[in-house]
Design a protein around this motif. Sequence first.
Motif, PDB file in Angstrom:
ATOM      1  N   LEU A  78       0.832  -1.204   0.000  1.00 13.43           N
ATOM      2  CA  LEU A  78       0.000   0.000   0.000  1.00 13.43           C
ATOM      3  C   LEU A  78       0.867   1.255   0.000  1.00 13.43           C
ATOM      4  O   LEU A  78       0.589   2.212  -0.730  1.00 13.43           O
ATOM      5  CB  LEU A  78      -0.929   0.011   1.216  1.00 13.43           C
ATOM      6  CG  LEU A  78      -1.817   1.240   1.378  1.00 13.43           C
ATOM      7  CD1 LEU A  78      -2.808   1.323   0.212  1.00 13.43           C
ATOM      8  CD2 LEU A  78      -2.539   1.187   2.689  1.00 13.43           C
ATOM      9  N   ILE A  79       1.931   1.233   0.788  1.00 16.58           N
ATOM     10  CA  ILE A  79       2.830   2.387   0.858  1.00 16.58           C
ATOM     11  C   ILE A  79       3.510   2.610  -0.480  1.00 16.58           C
ATOM     12  O   ILE A  79       3.593   3.746  -0.968  1.00 16.58           O
ATOM     13  CB  ILE A  79       3.847   2.199   1.997  1.00 16.58           C
ATOM     14  CG1 ILE A  79       3.134   2.207   3.350  1.00 16.58           C
ATOM     15  CG2 ILE A  79       4.924   3.280   1.953  1.00 16.58           C
ATOM     16  CD1 ILE A  79       3.999   1.788   4.510  1.00 16.58           C
ATOM     17  N   ILE A  80       4.004   1.555  -1.106  1.00 14.02           N
ATOM     18  CA  ILE A  80       4.650   1.667  -2.416  1.00 14.02           C
ATOM     19  C   ILE A  80       3.648   2.168  -3.451  1.00 14.02           C
ATOM     20  O   ILE A  80       3.978   3.011  -4.288  1.00 14.02           O
ATOM     21  CB  ILE A  80       5.276   0.320  -2.831  1.00 14.02           C
ATOM     22  CG1 ILE A  80       6.467  -0.001  -1.928  1.00 14.02           C
ATOM     23  CG2 ILE A  80       5.699   0.337  -4.303  1.00 14.02           C
ATOM     24  CD1 ILE A  80       7.048  -1.380  -2.142  1.00 14.02           C
ATOM     25  N   GLY A  81       2.430   1.678  -3.407  1.00 14.41           N
ATOM     26  CA  GLY A  81       1.394   2.135  -4.328  1.00 14.41           C
ATOM     27  C   GLY A  81       1.087   3.608  -4.157  1.00 14.41           C
ATOM     28  O   GLY A  81       0.957   4.343  -5.138  1.00 14.41           O
ATOM     29  N   ALA A  82       0.996   4.063  -2.923  1.00 15.96           N
ATOM     30  CA  ALA A  82       0.723   5.480  -2.662  1.00 15.96           C
ATOM     31  C   ALA A  82       1.872   6.358  -3.144  1.00 15.96           C
ATOM     32  O   ALA A  82       1.651   7.416  -3.739  1.00 15.96           O
ATOM     33  CB  ALA A  82       0.474   5.697  -1.170  1.00 15.96           C
ATOM     34  N   ILE A  83       3.105   5.924  -2.918  1.00 12.44           N
ATOM     35  CA  ILE A  83       4.268   6.681  -3.386  1.00 12.44           C
ATOM     36  C   ILE A  83       4.288   6.728  -4.904  1.00 12.44           C
ATOM     37  O   ILE A  83       4.575   7.776  -5.497  1.00 12.44           O
ATOM     38  CB  ILE A  83       5.563   6.071  -2.825  1.00 12.44           C
ATOM     39  CG1 ILE A  83       5.641   6.300  -1.319  1.00 12.44           C
ATOM     40  CG2 ILE A  83       6.798   6.643  -3.514  1.00 12.44           C
ATOM     41  CD1 ILE A  83       6.763   5.558  -0.629  1.00 12.44           C
ATOM     42  N   LEU A  84       3.958   5.625  -5.548  1.00 16.52           N
ATOM     43  CA  LEU A  84       3.926   5.581  -7.008  1.00 16.52           C
ATOM     44  C   LEU A  84       2.862   6.533  -7.562  1.00 16.52           C
ATOM     45  O   LEU A  84       3.110   7.229  -8.553  1.00 16.52           O
ATOM     46  CB  LEU A  84       3.658   4.152  -7.479  1.00 16.52           C
ATOM     47  CG  LEU A  84       3.727   3.893  -8.971  1.00 16.52           C
ATOM     48  CD1 LEU A  84       5.137   4.175  -9.488  1.00 16.52           C
ATOM     49  CD2 LEU A  84       3.337   2.464  -9.269  1.00 16.52           C
ATOM     50  N   VAL A  85       1.711   6.593  -6.930  1.00 15.82           N
ATOM     51  CA  VAL A  85       0.653   7.506  -7.368  1.00 15.82           C
ATOM     52  C   VAL A  85       1.114   8.952  -7.246  1.00 15.82           C
ATOM     53  O   VAL A  85       0.905   9.762  -8.160  1.00 15.82           O
ATOM     54  CB  VAL A  85      -0.645   7.261  -6.552  1.00 15.82           C
ATOM     55  CG1 VAL A  85      -1.630   8.389  -6.738  1.00 15.82           C
ATOM     56  CG2 VAL A  85      -1.271   5.939  -6.954  1.00 15.82           C
ATOM     57  N   VAL A  86       1.754   9.291  -6.143  1.00 19.16           N
ATOM     58  CA  VAL A  86       2.229  10.668  -5.938  1.00 19.16           C
ATOM     59  C   VAL A  86       3.295  11.027  -6.965  1.00 19.16           C
ATOM     60  O   VAL A  86       3.267  12.120  -7.552  1.00 19.16           O
ATOM     61  CB  VAL A  86       2.754  10.848  -4.498  1.00 19.16           C
ATOM     62  CG1 VAL A  86       3.475  12.169  -4.333  1.00 19.16           C
ATOM     63  CG2 VAL A  86       1.614  10.733  -3.504  1.00 19.16           C
ATOM     64  N   ILE A  87       4.239  10.125  -7.221  1.00 17.34           N
ATOM     65  CA  ILE A  87       5.293  10.388  -8.210  1.00 17.34           C
ATOM     66  C   ILE A  87       4.697  10.582  -9.597  1.00 17.34           C
ATOM     67  O   ILE A  87       5.078  11.517 -10.321  1.00 17.34           O
ATOM     68  CB  ILE A  87       6.332   9.255  -8.195  1.00 17.34           C
ATOM     69  CG1 ILE A  87       7.154   9.306  -6.911  1.00 17.34           C
ATOM     70  CG2 ILE A  87       7.260   9.337  -9.409  1.00 17.34           C
ATOM     71  CD1 ILE A  87       8.065   8.130  -6.707  1.00 17.34           C
ATOM     72  N   CYS A  88       3.772   9.728  -9.975  1.00 15.91           N
ATOM     73  CA  CYS A  88       3.139   9.861 -11.294  1.00 15.91           C
ATOM     74  C   CYS A  88       2.324  11.153 -11.400  1.00 15.91           C
ATOM     75  O   CYS A  88       2.276  11.761 -12.474  1.00 15.91           O
ATOM     76  CB  CYS A  88       2.259   8.653 -11.582  1.00 15.91           C
ATOM     77  SG  CYS A  88       3.205   7.151 -11.873  1.00 15.91           S
ATOM     78  N   GLY A 116       3.055  13.885 -14.246  1.00 20.79           N
ATOM     79  CA  GLY A 116       1.973  14.341 -15.115  1.00 20.79           C
ATOM     80  C   GLY A 116       1.778  15.841 -15.053  1.00 20.79           C
ATOM     81  O   GLY A 116       1.577  16.491 -16.083  1.00 20.79           O
ATOM     82  N   ASN A 117       1.876  16.409 -13.868  1.00 25.16           N
ATOM     83  CA  ASN A 117       1.747  17.853 -13.707  1.00 25.16           C
ATOM     84  C   ASN A 117       2.901  18.570 -14.396  1.00 25.16           C
ATOM     85  O   ASN A 117       2.696  19.587 -15.057  1.00 25.16           O
ATOM     86  CB  ASN A 117       1.706  18.216 -12.225  1.00 25.16           C
ATOM     87  CG  ASN A 117       1.371  19.659 -11.996  1.00 25.16           C
ATOM     88  OD1 ASN A 117       0.583  20.232 -12.738  1.00 25.16           O
ATOM     89  ND2 ASN A 117       1.950  20.244 -10.976  1.00 25.16           N
ATOM     90  N   TYR A 118       4.107  18.052 -14.262  1.00 21.56           N
ATOM     91  CA  TYR A 118       5.273  18.661 -14.918  1.00 21.56           C
ATOM     92  C   TYR A 118       5.109  18.633 -16.438  1.00 21.56           C
ATOM     93  O   TYR A 118       5.357  19.620 -17.117  1.00 21.56           O
ATOM     94  CB  TYR A 118       6.553  17.935 -14.508  1.00 21.56           C
ATOM     95  CG  TYR A 118       7.762  18.446 -15.229  1.00 21.56           C
ATOM     96  CD1 TYR A 118       8.386  19.614 -14.823  1.00 21.56           C
ATOM     97  CD2 TYR A 118       8.284  17.772 -16.332  1.00 21.56           C
ATOM     98  CE1 TYR A 118       9.496  20.098 -15.484  1.00 21.56           C
ATOM     99  CE2 TYR A 118       9.386  18.248 -17.005  1.00 21.56           C
ATOM    100  CZ  TYR A 118       9.996  19.412 -16.568  1.00 21.56           C
ATOM    101  OH  TYR A 118      11.088  19.887 -17.235  1.00 21.56           O
TER     102      TYR A 118
END
Length: 67
Positions: free
Chosen positions: A32-42, A46-48
């Motif tokens: 779950l932690i890795i998934g949340a970090i991956l979502v934030v990084i993506c 995407g914003n950049y």
Amino acid sequence: MEGFKNFIIQYRGAIIGVIVAILILLTRLYMLIIGAILVVICAFIGNYIQHNKYDVKEKVKSFIDKL
């Protein structure tokens, strides 16, 4: 016994960290932690890309040309 007490007092932060890490591994919460970090990084990527699409387009073109 006094030496053990001093050891616990000196390294209690590390000991608590190890216990928390073991609990995370045992409950498979790390997925779950890795998934949340991956979502934030993506989201940041995407914003950049959205705000700098012309620069990104040029960088991708130059990278493809190098290949």
